[in-house]
Design an enzyme around this catalytic site. Sequence first.
Site, PDB file in Angstrom:
ATOM      1  N   HIS A  61      67.845   5.604  31.076  1.00 53.88           N
ATOM      2  CA  HIS A  61      66.755   4.646  31.185  1.00 53.88           C
ATOM      3  C   HIS A  61      67.265   3.310  30.634  1.00 53.88           C
ATOM      4  CE1 HIS A  61      63.354   7.715  31.439  1.00 53.88           C
ATOM      5  NE2 HIS A  61      64.316   8.470  30.942  1.00 53.88           N
ATOM      6  N   HIS A  68      70.183  10.907  33.753  1.00 54.22           N
ATOM      7  CA  HIS A  68      69.808   9.526  34.047  1.00 54.22           C
ATOM      8  C   HIS A  68      69.743   8.740  32.751  1.00 54.22           C
ATOM      9  CE1 HIS A  68      66.266  12.113  33.615  1.00 54.22           C
ATOM     10  NE2 HIS A  68      65.655  11.090  33.040  1.00 54.22           N
ATOM     11  N   ASP A 107      61.876   2.848  37.704  1.00 51.50           N
ATOM     12  CA  ASP A 107      61.075   4.014  37.338  1.00 51.50           C
ATOM     13  C   ASP A 107      59.685   3.881  37.961  1.00 51.50           C
ATOM     14  OD1 ASP A 107      61.351   6.205  34.743  1.00 51.50           O
ATOM     15  OD2 ASP A 107      59.366   5.871  35.605  1.00 51.50           O
ATOM     16  N   GLY A 150      62.036  15.346  25.678  1.00 52.05           N
ATOM     17  CA  GLY A 150      61.138  15.053  26.797  1.00 52.05           C
ATOM     18  C   GLY A 150      61.831  14.863  28.126  1.00 52.05           C
TER      19      GLY A 150
END
Length: 123
Positions: free
Chosen positions: A111, A109, A34, A102
Amino acid sequence: MSEPTNECLFCRMVAGEIPPDVVRETDRTLAFRDINPQAPTHVLVIPKEHHATLGALVGADPELTAELVAAAHAVAVQEGLVTADVPEPGYRVVANTGPQAGQTVHHVHLHVLGGRGLGWPPG
Ligand code: 5GP
Ligand code: ZN
């Protein structure tokens, strides 16, 4: 599937137009760091195919969904967050879906977060 892709940031990474910091790749998945890490390990794991949300992916391709989860776990092993036998020190997988969670990039994806204590509940 839908929305290709020249306007999708993560599709452009898959296409090589924007080079991500890749940590792991399979035929159908890509994992990269990221750009704004929230933990010592913060890796995003995506299907190379465009699906906007986790729900869209599940509906279109359950097998690829399973591959994505397996890829997230493999990243955690590779990053030293767990071993085959011991789930320590540990990691968290997050899939933000929709505005209240959010989600800002509309290419599904996962995280993978770890390397520090992670508070619960999340913000
Ligand atoms: P979301 O908020 O949709 O769950 O997560 C999107 C993530 O993509 C954010 O954590 C954000 O930092 C990351 N991100 C946004 N733009 C880029 C970029 O250009 N490169 C990388 N590697 N990550 C990005
Ligand atoms: Zn995309």
